[in-house]
Write an enzyme that holds these catalytic residues in place. Structure first.
Site: not given
Ligand code: NDP
Length: 447
Positions: A127, A167
């Site tokens: 990571k 990520d």
């Molecule tokens: P992104 O940055 O694309 O999206 C994260 C989202 O979560 C954003 O919409 C953000 O809001 C929102 N967010 C952050 N904090 C909060 C909160 N406290 N309450 C509500 N919403 C919140 O990240 P990913 O979708 O890529 O990743 C999300 C999770 O999935 C992480 O834990 C990551 O490690 C995991 N993951 C991701 C993978 C991938 O392929 N991308 C694979 C496996 C796991 P805003 O848009 O307003 O910033």
């Protein structure tokens, strides 16, 4: 946990890494659940497998200087944790977020080792990231940052050594800038990063893979454990980033109604279902906030506290935002509201207390390392396609993803039943992932 060997290891990690709560939480959960397997395999203790398993092979930290649009110099701290290479080259995403620190890097790298093992593909765990906040930065600032980040990282990675991906905060744009800089520094084109654009070696289906895979896993879990499917269910999704948006889209395709969706600005609720095209346009194309969605879709209600979404009545909960977003009180609300399944799209979104409460109350639970493995799985497909200089179709990728997510569920399910009961999918996922890593570590001697 009563096994002396495991207790001693946990105490040791606690002493050494006392300022790393997320890492300690992940280690405790894993050691606690692999206990029955460790009890059956005394050779693990004599070969010191678990001591080595909880210690990253390498944690690299480095300076990332970059210049903003006003000519001001900023310095951030970059990381790469190369956790375990027993079953393949290190593989794991790059997180760009102000909260990034060694604890978060290590918890993610540790979990990734087991997740990658569950995919059945030859990928070790890694990571990376940086405490850089991409929010509000211009494209040129992002490019300068990514180039600087890669100027140090390039010497530690490679297609057969360590293959980073996206990520939180790292999407196609950032991967593109990092890949360009890597190619320039190394003077070679290899599949060193995944999540690349389709015009330069990316795999079709990678963007949607984690969210789609989560729903394939959840559907199979509902079928086997609850004799139903997502069809007709009310679903709530936290986070509307890469994972959340595509999880919502696939849940709808499978017949569910997504009644609530959140981001950092709050959550939107609509009984007849969120307009996902609109939400996606605001979040993906405009990089906006759901508060803007609420100002356009007059039939929805908006609450500026995203955490309160867990109180919404629904059948299925898909946390797809960040770690520890669901605590015990939220889990109690799920039980009260009659939720039948919680499937983790984000990494470790449920605290240990919440997870235990969910499992004890016989809600079908899909633990992150199994349920969100679809992203890294399609990254593995991207690596294969790059090595073979091939490009598969969306249908080929999606079919493989669906089949493999269902197969991971069945493996986890059988393992949970064998060692405890079918609701203990945490144990099922941890033992299934650990078995392969442990076998490889034993075979390779002390290294
Ligand atoms: P992104 O940055 O694309 O999206 C994260 C989202 O979560 C954003 O919409 C953000 O809001 C929102 N967010 C952050 N904090 C909060 C909160 N406290 N309450 C509500 N919403 C919140 O990240 P990913 O979708 O890529 O990743 C999300 C999770 O999935 C992480 O834990 C990551 O490690 C995991 N993951 C991701 C993978 C991938 O392929 N991308 C694979 C496996 C796991 P805003 O848009 O307003 O910033």
């Amino acid at each position: 946990m009563t096994n002396e060997y495991l207790l001693n290891i946990y105490e040791n990690v606690k002493q050494k890494d006392k300022n790393e709560p997320e890492f300690l939480q992940a280690v405790y959960e894993v050691l606690n659940s692999i206990e029955p397997y460790v009890n059956e395999h005394p050779e693990l203790e004599s070969a010191g497998v678990i001591e080595r398993f909880v210690e990253p092979e390498r944690l690299i930290t480095f300076r990332v200087p970059w210049v903003d649009d006003n000519g001001k110099v900023h310095v951030n701290r970059g990381y790469r944790v190369q956790f375990n290479s027993a079953i393949g080259p290190y593989k794991g995403g790059i997180r760009l977020h102000p909260s990034v620190n060694p604890s978060i890097m290590k918890f993610l790298g540790f979990e990734q080792t087991l997740k990658n093992s569950l995919t059945g593909l030859p990928m070790g765990g890694g990571k990376g990231g940086c405490d850089f906040d991409p929010r509000g930065k211009s494209d040129l600032e992002i490019m300068r940052f990514c180039q600087s980040f890669m100027t140090e990282l390039f010497r530690h990675i490679g297609a057969d050594t360590d293959v980073p991906a996206g990520d939180i905060g790292t999407g196609a744009r950032e991967i593109g800038y990092m890949f360009g800089q890597y190619k320039r520094l190394k003077n070679e084109w290899t599949g060193v990063l995944t999540g690349k654009g389709l015009s330069y070696g990316g795999s079709i289906g990678r963007t949607s893979a984690t969210g789609f895979g989560l729903c394939y896993f959840t559907n199979k879990m509902l079928e086997v454990m609850k004799n139903t499917t997502l069809e007709g269910k009310k679903v709530i999704v936290s986070g509307s980033g890469n994972v959340g948006i595509y999880a919502a889209i696939k849940a709808k395709e499978l017949g569910a109604t997504v009644v609530a969706l959140s981001d950092i600005s709050g959550y939107v609720y609509k009984e007849s279902g969120i307009d996902l095209d609109l939400a996606r346009e605001i979040k993906e194309a405009k990089r906006g906030l759901l508060s803007e969605y609420a100002s356009i879709d007059k039939d929805c209600t908006f609450n500026p506290n995203p955490k309160l979404m867990w109180q919404v009545k629904c059948d299925v909960v898909l946390p797809c935002a960040t770690q520890n977003e669901i605590d015990l009180e939220d889990a109690k609300a799920f039980v009260k509201n009659g939720v039948i399944a919680v499937a983790e799209g984000a990494n470790m979104p449920c605290t240990l207390e919440a997870t235990n409460y969910i499992i004890e109350n016989k809600i079908a639970f899909a633990p992150a390392k199994a349920a969100n493995a679809g992203g890294v799985m399609v990254s593995g497909f991207e690596m294969s396609q790059n090595s073979m200089r091939l490009a598969w179709t969306f249908e080929e990728v999606d079919e493989k993803l669906k089949a493999q997510m269902e197969s991971i569920f069945m493996e986890v399910h059988e393992c949970a039943k064998h060692y405890d009961n079918m609701y203990n999918t945490v144990l099922g996922a941890n033992i299934s992932g650990f078995k392969k890593v442990a076998a490889a570590m034993l075979a390779q001697g002390v290294c």
